[in-house]
Design an enzyme around this catalytic site. Structure first.
Site, short mmCIF file in Angstrom:
data_model
loop_
_atom_site.label_atom_id
_atom_site.label_comp_id
_atom_site.label_asym_id
_atom_site.label_seq_id
_atom_site.Cartn_x
_atom_site.Cartn_y
_atom_site.Cartn_z
N GLY A 1 0.79 -1.07 -0.03
CA GLY A 1 -0.11 0.03 -0.05
C GLY A 1 0.72 1.15 0.02
O GLY A 1 2.16 1.38 0.05
N HIS A 2 0.27 2.38 -0.05
CA HIS A 2 0.89 3.77 -0.07
C HIS A 2 1.50 4.04 0.89
O HIS A 2 1.22 3.46 2.06
CB HIS A 2 -0.37 4.73 -0.34
CG HIS A 2 -1.49 4.72 0.76
ND1 HIS A 2 -1.30 5.35 2.00
CD2 HIS A 2 -2.50 4.17 0.76
CE1 HIS A 2 -2.33 5.09 2.74
NE2 HIS A 2 -3.18 4.39 1.98
N ASN A 3 2.79 4.58 0.96
CA ASN A 3 3.73 5.00 1.84
C ASN A 3 4.26 3.94 2.74
O ASN A 3 5.06 4.14 3.71
CB ASN A 3 3.06 5.56 3.03
CG ASN A 3 2.61 7.21 2.54
OD1 ASN A 3 1.44 7.77 2.54
ND2 ASN A 3 3.68 8.05 2.28
N CYS A 4 4.24 2.60 2.37
CA CYS A 4 4.94 1.41 2.89
C CYS A 4 6.39 1.59 2.67
O CYS A 4 7.03 2.51 1.80
CB CYS A 4 4.50 0.19 2.33
SG CYS A 4 3.08 -0.32 2.99
N GLY B 1 1.31 2.77 5.07
CA GLY B 1 2.29 3.14 6.08
C GLY B 1 3.04 2.15 6.67
O GLY B 1 3.66 2.68 7.80
#
Lengths: 370, 370, 370
Positions: B250-253, B270
């Site tokens: 996912g986003h920001n991982c 995240g």
């Protein structure tokens, strides 16, 4: 088409035990225009009732004809509502055959689209259909009437059997062998490199995947599913096995014929499944697992080790379903069990005190007697 | 190639502790034609035995040469069966190096296919290979010897490092940065919009995803895996990390170097993973989870919160594996525990009655004494 | 743009309760160059703080402007650090609106690429954008300003509403209906054949899938997600519902408006979800499940049967979250409970002996008295 015409066109010898006499109810030979689910049927459609769950729908459905199980009550209810019907021990199977009288899936006509890029060493069987922007690389062999929808890519040295159908976005990697009458759905990737990395001090070293994926006849692979090839040897999917969307089959897996893998199932490297295995959605199979014939796993099961033939497994790690159902029913009662345990510990302490008191009371008397 | 020639071509200084003397058994320098798994090896092939599980195969394998662990018993068994062998503390690693002497993965020659559509602002390094029907959009930079199989789409403002390989059906979205020596497998989607929606009274409001995905060097992303970009900042996958098929990041991982994410793992927005983390298949990682270095998670684990470095976690919610194994072993015995508890409750009631009887018996005596 | 200009451009009437007086702190009207996450913000960027978790970042962030919740302490801290701020009861929602002032996602200009293959019976609305190598088949209708990135395939008889966006690699199958303002991400497959096979003696018989998939307005479908069509009737996804990457929606599912399905969720055939349902990542929904309105399921939940509206469910099989949290906390203590139980069994045995001894001691006396 009339209901009576439909019945003539179906091969009914085997599976139909009873049949509504059309002659007795000539008004019950409706013109059928299409198909419907029983709970949302419109007049002029054919539907079916498989099991108990939808049985009550016979009272309200607007379907004009219904395929029923062998059930006198349902037959009477249908007759009373002037619904044409036929009974079968396998209503859904008969419905599946009836569907084909009304509906033919879209399939492009034979021919090679001018934008398809076909390597000169590829061999095409007669009446193949190759859609726009397909790319067919060196030494690929396509059997008779193979159909590629637009934008299918086939890497070198692949062979695909007669009448197999590949949907747009499917990618078939090098050396893959696909049998006859298979369906590869959109976005499925067959025969790509298995996930093989060996740890070394500084990082992971790639183990090249020199093997191949083999799909026997009548295999279906769902949308965006992946079947990897191994480092050495084969990944094999047996004849008639069906994989739903987003399934992952790792390198070296051996899936026997007629297995069903529901959506999002994952089988890790080297796992084996016997014939007629059914894995529920999101089931995970650990590497080297050996699943016996006709094993069924409930959704989200986690299988590992050896699973005896015919087992019905649930949970993670998976247990026989009776064990799992009993255990999972108690799982939610753990706080209550915990509470009981604490109460008993307290009661136990009280009993111990009472007994000590009794013993003490008995002891002095004994002492006094000395 | 002769076994002795193979050994010369491998760099053996580091990892080999013992080596079979070829001079003593000149008959044991077989001509090797290929590679095989130990349990299905044919004559003329090289195989390997890593651990105890496959050790017994040395008695029956038809392989002509085998890479063994450092194990005198296995060495003797191989010698007796006239199988050429070499020992290594890391047989699979040595086998991975040997594979490359026999097998080179298919890779298209450098060159740009005439049907590839390349934006005039794109910059191509020397010796790139761009397959049929690829689409490369504005301001894309491809390093030397980057290879795109047919039908890869690259959105604008993407940079891809030297020798990175993209398979058919991969889609790279805007602003993505991919390092050198990466492999992006078929159908993988890198840098697409993260899943960002904010609840409002009437529906969900889209949070535009202005960030980018960054893959460092030597990252592999499996077939149909997805790595999203964030609203702001970066999603980053560290050098040497390997993602299997159908993984979701996912986003920001933030994934550190040398991590392994097995098939169908999902990491929510995240989440962070330290170096050398290994996540088993179908593991889920909740958003904002912080996974310490060298954590390992068993298949289907559910991770959340902070996971201490070096932990081995299992279950959902995940626990240290010893805890999980003990607990899951008892899970199936819950009905038995429940039964024991009920028996004890009954016994307790009986004891209470007995004690009351004893107390009552003691009491009258006391009374009588008054 | 100046912070004050940004505030003028946002529609602030509704959601903003308090607003920092820019006049008091004229130095606090910074020039904003971009956006950032609060923990990695650079000077010159706008960020936001939603909840407690990131509140402490106000002490250290380098952001020049921050959208805060309505919280006097945070407001004071921001003012003291000379950070421009505005407060909102829904900071993330306001940030989502602010993002659009700085960032517009990449979208190709209207126009039909010369390599797009469009069937003569297709109908294109005004200002559509159709990218390279797209294939649009018979009787497809595209509304005004529909945008297809390169390499989208649309099967026959599909209709797509105004302004809907399809990313590269998406495949839309026959008869699918997609509403206005939808986004179909890369590799998503909509309207492919549901997984319908009926067991027969020799193998599985295919149930042809004559139905269609319907996506209402403002639906988003994530990368490599799949939405199947049914044998009869519809699979329907309600207006404003959002599906993350790698989600699977089976045939005949009925998803009401404004649902959120996080990554890797799977819904089996015929499952229904009421409005505003939120399913956490990797949740599985059994076939025919009926999920009430505003149900929330934690990651990895397994739902089946009927779920009452408003329930918050966790675990597999799923339970109300309070039950699950209590039970899962005790799960890891099962060895301890087991140990307690065994101790109590021992204590119980000891008590029984003690009581027998007391009874025996009482008995002889009684006997002696006779």
């Amino acid at each position: 088409m009339k209901f009576s015409e439909l019945l003539q066109q179906l091969e009914l010898e085997v599976e139909i035990q009873e049949q509504h006499s059309l002659l007795e109810h000539p008004s019950c030979d409706p013109e059928l225009l299409g198909l419907s689910a029983i709970e949302e049927a419109a007049s002029g459609t054919l539907s079916y009732i498989e099991g108990g769950r939808f049985a009550s729908q016979i009272q309200t459905t607007a379907a004009s004809a219904v395929i029923l199980p062998v059930d006198a009550k349902l037959q009477n209810q249908a007759s009373q509502r002037q619904i044409a019907w036929i009974s079968s021990p396998t209503p859904k199977l008969l419905f599946a055959k009836a569907v084909r009288q009304f509906y033919q899936p879209f399939q492009p006509a034979p021919g090679v689209h001018p934008t398809a890029i076909i390597h000169p060493t590829a061999t095409l069987g007669s009446d193949v259909s190759i859609g726009a922007y397909c790319v067919i690389q060196a030494n690929v062999t396509l059997g008779e009437r193979v159909c590629l929808h637009p934008q299918v890519v086939i890497y070198p040295d692949v062979s695909i059997g007669e009448r197999t159908l590949l949907h747009s976005g499917a990618v078939i990697h090098e050396r893959t062998q696909i049998g006859a009458d298979c369906v590869i759905h959109s976005g499925a990737v067959i025969g790509a490199e298995g996930f093989g990395f060996v740890p070394a001090a500084e990082s992971w070293v790639k183990l090249e995947q020199s093997g191949r994926a083999v799909l026997e006849d009548r295999v279906e692979v769902g949308c965006n599913a992946t079947v990897d090839r191994p480092a050495v040897g084969e990944t094999r999917i047996g004849a008639g096995s069906k994989l739903d969307n987003l399934v992952h089959v790792g390198h070296n897996c051996q899936i026997s014929p007629n297995c069903i893998l529901a959506a999002q199932v994952g089988m890790a490297g080297g796992a084996k499944a016997g014939g007629w295995v059914i894995l529920g959605g999101q089931t995970g199979v650990a590497n080297q697992t050996e699943i016996g014939e006709r094993v069924q796993a409930g959704a989200k099961a986690g299988l590992h080790g050896k699973i005896a033939p015919g087992s019905i497994m649930m949970g993670n790690p998976a247990s026989p379903y009776r064990t799992f159902l009993k255990a999972s029913a108690l799982y939610n009662r753990l706080p209550e069990l915990h509470q009981s345990l604490r109460q008993m510990q307290q009661q136990m302490a009280e009993l111990q005190q009472q007994i000590q008191a009794l013993e003490a009371a008995a002891q002095p008397e004994t002492n006094h007697e000395i």
